[in-house]
Scaffold this active site. Structure first.
Site, PDB file in Angstrom:
ATOM      1  N   TYR A   1     -10.431   2.856  -3.840  1.00  0.00           N
ATOM      2  CA  TYR A   1      -8.970   2.963  -3.811  1.00  0.00           C
ATOM      3  C   TYR A   1      -8.513   4.337  -4.299  1.00  0.00           C
ATOM      4  O   TYR A   1      -7.684   4.986  -3.652  1.00  0.00           O
ATOM      5  CB  TYR A   1      -8.381   1.853  -4.682  1.00  0.00           C
ATOM      6  CG  TYR A   1      -6.869   1.833  -4.744  1.00  0.00           C
ATOM      7  CD1 TYR A   1      -6.108   1.382  -3.671  1.00  0.00           C
ATOM      8  CD2 TYR A   1      -6.195   2.243  -5.900  1.00  0.00           C
ATOM      9  CE1 TYR A   1      -4.720   1.350  -3.734  1.00  0.00           C
ATOM     10  CE2 TYR A   1      -4.809   2.211  -5.973  1.00  0.00           C
ATOM     11  CZ  TYR A   1      -4.079   1.759  -4.893  1.00  0.00           C
ATOM     12  OH  TYR A   1      -2.702   1.735  -4.966  1.00  0.00           O
TER      13      TYR A   1
ATOM     14  N   ARG B   1       6.653  -6.431   2.052  1.00  0.00           N
ATOM     15  CA  ARG B   1       6.530  -6.965   0.685  1.00  0.00           C
ATOM     16  C   ARG B   1       6.634  -5.844  -0.345  1.00  0.00           C
ATOM     17  O   ARG B   1       6.564  -4.669  -0.004  1.00  0.00           O
ATOM     18  CB  ARG B   1       5.159  -7.628   0.500  1.00  0.00           C
ATOM     19  CG  ARG B   1       4.978  -8.868   1.321  1.00  0.00           C
ATOM     20  CD  ARG B   1       3.683  -9.547   1.011  1.00  0.00           C
ATOM     21  NE  ARG B   1       2.546  -9.020   1.751  1.00  0.00           N
ATOM     22  CZ  ARG B   1       1.350  -8.750   1.217  1.00  0.00           C
ATOM     23  NH1 ARG B   1       1.156  -8.897  -0.074  1.00  0.00           N
ATOM     24  NH2 ARG B   1       0.368  -8.302   1.968  1.00  0.00           N
TER      25      ARG B   1
ATOM     26  N   SER C   1      -0.972   7.064  -5.747  1.00  0.00           N
ATOM     27  CA  SER C   1      -1.096   6.278  -6.985  1.00  0.00           C
ATOM     28  C   SER C   1      -1.499   7.236  -8.103  1.00  0.00           C
ATOM     29  O   SER C   1      -2.149   8.266  -7.836  1.00  0.00           O
ATOM     30  CB  SER C   1      -2.189   5.213  -6.820  1.00  0.00           C
ATOM     31  OG  SER C   1      -2.537   4.688  -8.081  1.00  0.00           O
TER      32      SER C   1
ATOM     33  N   ASN D   1       3.408   3.641   3.242  1.00  0.00           N
ATOM     34  CA  ASN D   1       3.310   2.783   2.064  1.00  0.00           C
ATOM     35  C   ASN D   1       2.232   1.703   2.211  1.00  0.00           C
ATOM     36  O   ASN D   1       1.692   1.231   1.220  1.00  0.00           O
ATOM     37  CB  ASN D   1       4.692   2.153   1.826  1.00  0.00           C
ATOM     38  CG  ASN D   1       4.654   0.990   0.880  1.00  0.00           C
ATOM     39  OD1 ASN D   1       4.662   1.160  -0.336  1.00  0.00           O
ATOM     40  ND2 ASN D   1       4.605  -0.227   1.420  1.00  0.00           N
TER      41      ASN D   1
ATOM     42  N   ASP E   1      -1.251  -2.234  13.184  1.00  0.00           N
ATOM     43  CA  ASP E   1      -2.279  -1.968  12.178  1.00  0.00           C
ATOM     44  C   ASP E   1      -2.361  -0.454  11.988  1.00  0.00           C
ATOM     45  O   ASP E   1      -2.776   0.272  12.909  1.00  0.00           O
ATOM     46  CB  ASP E   1      -3.615  -2.533  12.690  1.00  0.00           C
ATOM     47  CG  ASP E   1      -4.754  -2.318  11.709  1.00  0.00           C
ATOM     48  OD1 ASP E   1      -4.556  -1.623  10.677  1.00  0.00           O
ATOM     49  OD2 ASP E   1      -5.854  -2.844  11.979  1.00  0.00           O
ATOM     50  N   VAL E   2      -1.990   0.015  10.802  1.00  0.00           N
ATOM     51  CA  VAL E   2      -1.959   1.466  10.582  1.00  0.00           C
ATOM     52  C   VAL E   2      -3.344   2.105  10.730  1.00  0.00           C
ATOM     53  O   VAL E   2      -3.454   3.301  10.986  1.00  0.00           O
ATOM     54  CB  VAL E   2      -1.341   1.855   9.212  1.00  0.00           C
ATOM     55  CG1 VAL E   2       0.121   1.471   9.124  1.00  0.00           C
ATOM     56  CG2 VAL E   2      -2.149   1.280   8.051  1.00  0.00           C
TER      57      VAL E   2
HETATM   58  N1  LIG Z   1       1.587  -2.208  -7.100  1.00  0.00           N
HETATM   59  C1  LIG Z   1       1.149  -1.204  -7.808  1.00  0.00           C
HETATM   60  O1  LIG Z   1       0.986  -1.289  -9.027  1.00  0.00           O
HETATM   61  C2  LIG Z   1       0.847   0.099  -7.142  1.00  0.00           C
HETATM   62  C3  LIG Z   1       0.413   1.163  -7.954  1.00  0.00           C
HETATM   63  C4  LIG Z   1       0.138   2.388  -7.373  1.00  0.00           C
HETATM   64  C5  LIG Z   1       0.296   2.557  -6.006  1.00  0.00           C
HETATM   65  N2  LIG Z   1       0.711   1.506  -5.244  1.00  0.00           N
HETATM   66  C6  LIG Z   1       0.845   1.754  -3.821  1.00  0.00           C
HETATM   67  O2  LIG Z   1       2.140   1.345  -3.389  1.00  0.00           O
HETATM   68  C7  LIG Z   1       2.090   0.869  -2.033  1.00  0.00           C
HETATM   69  C8  LIG Z   1       2.661  -0.534  -1.955  1.00  0.00           C
HETATM   70  O3  LIG Z   1       1.951  -1.372  -2.840  1.00  0.00           O
HETATM   71  P1  LIG Z   1       2.365  -2.910  -3.069  1.00  0.00           P
HETATM   72  O4  LIG Z   1       1.856  -3.244  -4.410  1.00  0.00           O
HETATM   73  O5  LIG Z   1       3.780  -3.117  -2.707  1.00  0.00           O
HETATM   74  O6  LIG Z   1       1.413  -3.600  -1.965  1.00  0.00           O
HETATM   75  P2  LIG Z   1       1.393  -5.107  -1.421  1.00  0.00           P
HETATM   76  O7  LIG Z   1       2.445  -5.941  -2.079  1.00  0.00           O
HETATM   77  O8  LIG Z   1      -0.023  -5.554  -1.496  1.00  0.00           O
HETATM   78  O9  LIG Z   1       1.807  -4.910   0.131  1.00  0.00           O
HETATM   79  C9  LIG Z   1       0.960  -4.225   0.991  1.00  0.00           C
HETATM   80  C10 LIG Z   1       1.714  -3.967   2.279  1.00  0.00           C
HETATM   81  O10 LIG Z   1       0.850  -3.245   3.184  1.00  0.00           O
HETATM   82  C11 LIG Z   1       0.838  -3.926   4.443  1.00  0.00           C
HETATM   83  N3  LIG Z   1      -0.469  -3.692   5.078  1.00  0.00           N
HETATM   84  C12 LIG Z   1      -1.708  -3.920   4.557  1.00  0.00           C
HETATM   85  N4  LIG Z   1      -2.663  -3.575   5.448  1.00  0.00           N
HETATM   86  C13 LIG Z   1      -2.023  -3.101   6.553  1.00  0.00           C
HETATM   87  C14 LIG Z   1      -2.460  -2.575   7.804  1.00  0.00           C
HETATM   88  N5  LIG Z   1      -3.768  -2.483   8.117  1.00  0.00           N
HETATM   89  N6  LIG Z   1      -1.527  -2.173   8.705  1.00  0.00           N
HETATM   90  C15 LIG Z   1      -0.191  -2.275   8.408  1.00  0.00           C
HETATM   91  N7  LIG Z   1       0.277  -2.748   7.243  1.00  0.00           N
HETATM   92  C16 LIG Z   1      -0.622  -3.161   6.327  1.00  0.00           C
HETATM   93  C17 LIG Z   1       1.074  -5.373   4.094  1.00  0.00           C
HETATM   94  O11 LIG Z   1       1.561  -6.078   5.244  1.00  0.00           O
HETATM   95  P3  LIG Z   1       1.541  -7.703   5.326  1.00  0.00           P
HETATM   96  O12 LIG Z   1       2.635  -8.194   4.399  1.00  0.00           O
HETATM   97  O13 LIG Z   1       1.800  -8.013   6.759  1.00  0.00           O
HETATM   98  O14 LIG Z   1       0.180  -8.143   4.851  1.00  0.00           O
HETATM   99  C18 LIG Z   1       2.130  -5.238   2.995  1.00  0.00           C
HETATM  100  O15 LIG Z   1       3.412  -5.026   3.551  1.00  0.00           O
HETATM  101  C19 LIG Z   1       0.619   0.952  -1.630  1.00  0.00           C
HETATM  102  O16 LIG Z   1       0.391   2.192  -1.003  1.00  0.00           O
HETATM  103  C20 LIG Z   1      -0.105   0.936  -2.968  1.00  0.00           C
HETATM  104  O17 LIG Z   1      -1.382   1.532  -2.891  1.00  0.00           O
HETATM  105  C21 LIG Z   1       0.978   0.290  -5.773  1.00  0.00           C
END
Ligand SMILES: NC(=O)c1ccc[n+]([C@@H]2O[C@H](COP(=O)([O-])OP(=O)(O)OC[C@H]3O[C@@H](n4cnc5c(N)ncnc54)[C@H](OP(=O)(O)O)[C@@H]3O)[C@@H](O)[C@H]2O)c1
Length: 247
Positions: free
Chosen positions: A155, A15, A142, A90, A63-64
């Site tokens: 976080y 995602r 982040s 990620n 699971d990471v």
């Molecule tokens: N969105 C933002 O504004 C933002 C800002 C700063 C940093 N980030 C960072 O960017 C990265 C991606 O964020 P996002 O917003 O795209 O996140 P997201 O849409 O919530 O997606 C999270 C992803 O992590 C996977 N995941 C969660 N727990 C896991 C586990 N235990 N083992 C393996 N996979 C796992 C999920 O898999 P499933 O689909 O199977 O659940 C999903 O693919 C993250 O590191 C986040 O901290 C995001």
């Protein structure tokens, strides 16, 4: 920016930002393993997008936060494809809560997935990359790692830890031609940020110099650059991709 036939693993590739990274890396020629935990359908959709664009890869559930499961998954990748060239850490969760309300479990879950998960994946790929004498690791942190954010103690601590891992690993692995960098997104439109009420989003946009929320593609392009030949002399760096939110 050709990555040729590199073998890449993008954790959390089902995602949001991870999907955009997986698709982008595939577009530069990499064979991409799409990591996920619960959302097989979404991971398969990432793979479908990749194949529609002429690329290839496979989905990969583990699971990471589980050390043995991570080691096993990465061993399987190397057994199948003979190598692992690119790791993008990620996968993450974001549990928002001020410290007075935060539960011990919020801390444990966040640190286990975001920080220990990064350690688990880095450790598991390192032995192969060291043997290959080539590797590229990009850790997604982040801007709150350095800037902090009220309501995100767990976080931001996990993401600050990721920066420590990045800098130390860059020093440990540089001599083997393994570059380790971090990308620190600002506010990006994904499931993680979808629950924020409209008013909070407007306030955030007001504080972003580029006056817009970022897209997953804003992050994916920078990751693709960092694993490309154009970035061969960059390691141990943190690239903020946040529209100027954190300066
Ligand atoms: N969105 C933002 O504004 C933002 C800002 C700063 C940093 N980030 C960072 O960017 C990265 C991606 O964020 P996002 O917003 O795209 O996140 P997201 O849409 O919530 O997606 C999270 C992803 O992590 C996977 N995941 C969660 N727990 C896991 C586990 N235990 N083992 C393996 N996979 C796992 C999920 O898999 P499933 O689909 O199977 O659940 C999903 O693919 C993250 O590191 C986040 O901290 C995001």
């Amino acid at each position: 920016m050709k990555i040729e036939k590199r073998i890449a693993l993008v954790t959390g590739g089902s995602r949001g930002i991870g999907r955009a990274i997986a698709v982008r890396l595939s577009g530069t020629g990499a064979y991409v393993f799409i990591g996920y935990i619960d959302n097989r359908k979404a991971a398969s959709e990432t793979l479908r997008i990749i194949r529609n664009k002429g690329g290839n890869g496979e989905i990969c559930r583990f699971d990471v936060s589980n050390f043995e499961a991570t080691q096993e998954a990465i061993k399987n990748i190397v057994e199948k494809k003979g190598r692992i060239d690119i790791l993008v850490n990620n996968a993450a969760v974001s549990i928002s809560s001020i410290i007075l309300r935060a539960k011990e479990n919020d801390w444990d879950t966040t640190i286990n997935i975001n920080l220990k998960g990064t350690f688990n994946c880095c450790k598991s790929v390192s032995k192969y990359m060291v043997k290959q004498r080539w590797g590229r690791i990009v850790n997604i942190s982040s801007v709150v790692a350095e800037g902090g954010n009220a309501g995100q103690v767990c976080y931001s601590a996990s993401k600050a830890g990721v920066l420590g891992v990045t800098k130390s690993l860059a020093k440990e692995l540089g001599a083997r031609n393994i570059c380790v960098n971090a990308v620190a997104p600002g506010f990006i439109e994904t499931d993680m940020t979808a629950s924020l009420p409209g008013k909070s989003k407007e306030k955030i946009i007001d504080s972003i110099p580029l006056s817009r929320i970022g897209t997953p593609y804003d992050i994916a392009g920078v990751v693709a650059f960092l694993v490309s030949r154009d970035a061969d002399y960059i390691t141990g760096q943190i690239i903020n991709v946040c529209g100027g939110l954190y300066i």
